[in-house]
Scaffold this motif. Structure first.
Motif, PDB file in Angstrom:
ATOM      1  N   LEU A  34      21.961   1.399  31.264  1.00  0.00           N
ATOM      2  CA  LEU A  34      23.191   1.313  30.473  1.00  0.00           C
ATOM      3  C   LEU A  34      23.313   2.414  29.425  1.00  0.00           C
ATOM      4  O   LEU A  34      24.164   2.342  28.532  1.00  0.00           O
ATOM      5  N   GLY A  35      22.468   3.423  29.529  1.00  0.00           N
ATOM      6  CA  GLY A  35      22.613   4.599  28.671  1.00  0.00           C
ATOM      7  C   GLY A  35      22.221   4.393  27.227  1.00  0.00           C
ATOM      8  O   GLY A  35      22.792   5.028  26.334  1.00  0.00           O
ATOM      9  N   ALA A  36      21.223   3.544  26.981  1.00  0.00           N
ATOM     10  CA  ALA A  36      20.801   3.305  25.599  1.00  0.00           C
ATOM     11  C   ALA A  36      20.298   4.575  24.941  1.00  0.00           C
ATOM     12  O   ALA A  36      20.524   4.799  23.744  1.00  0.00           O
ATOM     13  N   ALA A  37      19.638   5.423  25.708  1.00  0.00           N
ATOM     14  CA  ALA A  37      19.111   6.671  25.146  1.00  0.00           C
ATOM     15  C   ALA A  37      20.221   7.613  24.693  1.00  0.00           C
ATOM     16  O   ALA A  37      20.015   8.464  23.815  1.00  0.00           O
ATOM     17  N   ASP A  38      21.405   7.433  25.262  1.00  0.00           N
ATOM     18  CA  ASP A  38      22.558   8.268  24.886  1.00  0.00           C
ATOM     19  C   ASP A  38      23.441   7.579  23.848  1.00  0.00           C
ATOM     20  O   ASP A  38      24.522   8.087  23.533  1.00  0.00           O
ATOM     21  N   GLY A  39      23.003   6.420  23.360  1.00  0.00           N
ATOM     22  CA  GLY A  39      23.783   5.705  22.362  1.00  0.00           C
ATOM     23  C   GLY A  39      24.927   4.891  22.923  1.00  0.00           C
ATOM     24  O   GLY A  39      25.828   4.493  22.184  1.00  0.00           O
ATOM     25  N   ASP A  40      24.896   4.625  24.240  1.00  0.00           N
ATOM     26  CA  ASP A  40      26.006   3.912  24.861  1.00  0.00           C
ATOM     27  C   ASP A  40      25.865   2.395  24.776  1.00  0.00           C
ATOM     28  O   ASP A  40      26.847   1.671  24.998  1.00  0.00           O
ATOM     29  N   SER A  41      24.666   1.885  24.502  1.00  0.00           N
ATOM     30  CA  SER A  41      24.459   0.440  24.508  1.00  0.00           C
ATOM     31  C   SER A  41      23.509   0.028  23.393  1.00  0.00           C
ATOM     32  O   SER A  41      22.563   0.763  23.071  1.00  0.00           O
ATOM     33  N   ARG A  42      23.755  -1.162  22.845  1.00  0.00           N
ATOM     34  CA  ARG A  42      22.913  -1.695  21.772  1.00  0.00           C
ATOM     35  C   ARG A  42      22.767  -3.204  21.941  1.00  0.00           C
ATOM     36  O   ARG A  42      23.674  -3.873  22.449  1.00  0.00           O
ATOM     37  N   PHE A  43      21.640  -3.740  21.485  1.00  0.00           N
ATOM     38  CA  PHE A  43      21.507  -5.192  21.355  1.00  0.00           C
ATOM     39  C   PHE A  43      22.436  -5.645  20.235  1.00  0.00           C
ATOM     40  O   PHE A  43      22.660  -4.922  19.258  1.00  0.00           O
ATOM     41  N   VAL A  44      22.949  -6.867  20.362  1.00  0.00           N
ATOM     42  CA  VAL A  44      23.901  -7.342  19.352  1.00  0.00           C
ATOM     43  C   VAL A  44      23.797  -8.856  19.191  1.00  0.00           C
ATOM     44  O   VAL A  44      23.337  -9.566  20.089  1.00  0.00           O
ATOM     45  N   GLY A  45      24.216  -9.334  18.034  1.00  0.00           N
ATOM     46  CA  GLY A  45      24.408 -10.764  17.829  1.00  0.00           C
ATOM     47  C   GLY A  45      23.150 -11.557  17.589  1.00  0.00           C
ATOM     48  O   GLY A  45      22.256 -11.154  16.843  1.00  0.00           O
ATOM     49  N   GLY A  46      23.069 -12.713  18.265  1.00  0.00           N
ATOM     50  CA  GLY A  46      22.026 -13.683  17.979  1.00  0.00           C
ATOM     51  C   GLY A  46      20.616 -13.170  18.149  1.00  0.00           C
ATOM     52  O   GLY A  46      19.722 -13.534  17.368  1.00  0.00           O
ATOM     53  N   ALA A  47      20.370 -12.324  19.157  1.00  0.00           N
ATOM     54  CA  ALA A  47      19.016 -11.816  19.367  1.00  0.00           C
ATOM     55  C   ALA A  47      18.560 -10.985  18.177  1.00  0.00           C
ATOM     56  O   ALA A  47      17.404 -11.078  17.744  1.00  0.00           O
ATOM     57  N   VAL A  48      19.462 -10.186  17.646  1.00  0.00           N
ATOM     58  CA  VAL A  48      19.134  -9.356  16.484  1.00  0.00           C
ATOM     59  C   VAL A  48      18.972 -10.238  15.246  1.00  0.00           C
ATOM     60  O   VAL A  48      17.985 -10.140  14.512  1.00  0.00           O
TER      61      VAL A  48
END
Length: 407
Positions: A34-48
């Protein structure tokens, strides 16, 4: 729940602590796809949020700038199963070896009516954060570096255990009326026991707009209320909601007397070492006569509706073990706890099978038919009253009762 304010204090760069969920099989591979290394995806919400609070994490959500169709294509190319569980709202469930992960494209609201929203996709992280409900739920974490991204001072609120709407509370509630109940549920789960610490602006907005709850489906109301009732600080929060008239539009049966019953039940559960249960607590917080109507209004499942009604049936007059045998241990625990009776004798106890049959009565001279059924009930009642003795004793009981009947 313990929270260290120092540990959650916002800094220039804050890193998500290590947690077991981050080692789930396939999660790193998913983030890469999902392109996390390119800044395209992040964890969000309850897990964080829950990781920062040192709590266990059940569900993992990823927010992404990638449009839904591209998410599907990338997952398929990587041979990761993609399930379009909420495609209309940009959500794809990625099925990894470590469990499902919801992947949702960044969104902004175009229009809302308090129940449904028309959304548009965006690539602006702050715009996505702005449409979320509370600041503590709008925290993002980079899957590669672990860096926390906080647009609305959610870290400060989390450190203070403060549930605060993003922006204008009245606007957030107008977008989704369920946020009224979520505000109190989150405060019951994360907030301090002292109800004076609740965010006043949010409380006032929920009070003002409480009648908006009438527009919601009863299933959504039921889901939130049942979660609220088992939260750590459910008792004082329910009391606050009663004082503010929050339940009046959808559950007027919950009143001050119900709050008092809930408090007693919570104390009894804790003393007995029994986990709180939402149906049991709902049965306590409403009057017994209202159980059937409330179960129907909230559209509970048939199983939960029957249990809700049965929970108010009282302790019976045969003793705890007899009650557990007749209605099942789970239902007996509900009835005894709500009635203020001791449950220690039935916790972990499995009712024995009745070691006798109607055929054995026929062998003793009774004619087949209603007389056998009636006699079998008498034998069983004696067996229960004597504390469930062995088969030999039941045979003796049967001999005595049949002899009396034939005489």
């Amino acid at each position: 729940m313990t929270t260290s304010r120092d540990a959650l204090q916002a800094t220039d760069v804050m890193i998500l602590p290590d947690a077991a969920w981050r080692a789930r099989a396939g999660l790193d591979a998913l983030a890469t796809v999902l392109g996390a290394a390119d800044g395209d995806s992040r964890f969000v919400g309850g897990a964080v949020r829950d990781t920062l609070l040192g709590m266990d994490v059940a569900d993992i959500d990823i927010a992404t700038r990638l449009p839904p169709q591209e998410v599907i294509e990338r997952l398929q190319d990587a041979r990761i199963k993609a399930v379009p569980t909420g495609l209309a709202h940009g959500t794809i469930t990625a099925v990894t070896p470590g469990g499902p992960v919801e992947v949702t494209t960044l969104r902004r609201d175009v229009s809302t009516d308090g129940r449904h929203a028309i959304i548009a996709y965006t690539d602006d992280w702050r715009e996505d954060a702005a449409r979320r409900d509370f600041t503590m739920n709008a925290l993002y974490a980079d899957p590669v570096t672990g860096e926390i991204v906080d647009y609305f001072n959610g870290l400060d609120d989390l450190a203070a255990r403060r549930v605060r709407f993003i922006g204008d509370p009245l606007r957030r509630i107008a977008e989704d009326h369920l946020r009224i109940l979520r505000f109190f549920r989150f405060h019951a789960r994360f907030g301090p026991p002292d109800q004076n610490a609740i965010d006043q602006a949010g409380l006032d907005a929920c009070t003002t707009r409480a009648n908006d709850l009438m527009a919601l489906s009863r299933e959504r109301v039921a889901s939130e209320v049942l979660k609220l009732l088992v939260a750590a600080n459910a008792v004082p929060v329910v009391g606050l909601m009663v004082d503010r008239g929050i339940f009046r539009a959808v559950l007027p049966e919950i009143d001050a007397a119900g709050t008092a019953r809930l408090a007693l039940l919570a104390d009894r559960e804790a003393a007995a070492g029994i986990l709180p249960d939402p149906i049991r607590r709902l049965a306590a917080v409403i009057a017994p006569a209202a159980a059937e109507a409330v179960g129907a209004r909230l559209k509970l499942s048939n199983v939960d509706r029957k249990r809700l009604i049965a929970a108010t049936g009282g302790p019976g007059d045969e003793g705890p073990l007899a009650l557990a045998y007749r209605v099942g241990p789970a239902n007996a625990v509900d009835r005894l706890l709500i009635a203020g009776e001791d449950v220690s004798s039935i916790v972990g106890w499995a009712p024995p099978p009745f070691p006798f049959s109607g055929g054995a009565l026929v062998e003793r001279g009774l004619r087949k038919g209603p007389d056998v059924a009636a006699m079998l009930r008498q034998v069983e009642t004696r067996w229960i009253a004597e504390g469930f003795p062995d088969k030999a004793r039941v045979a003796t009981i049967a001999d005595q009762l049949v002899a009396e009947a034939l005489r």
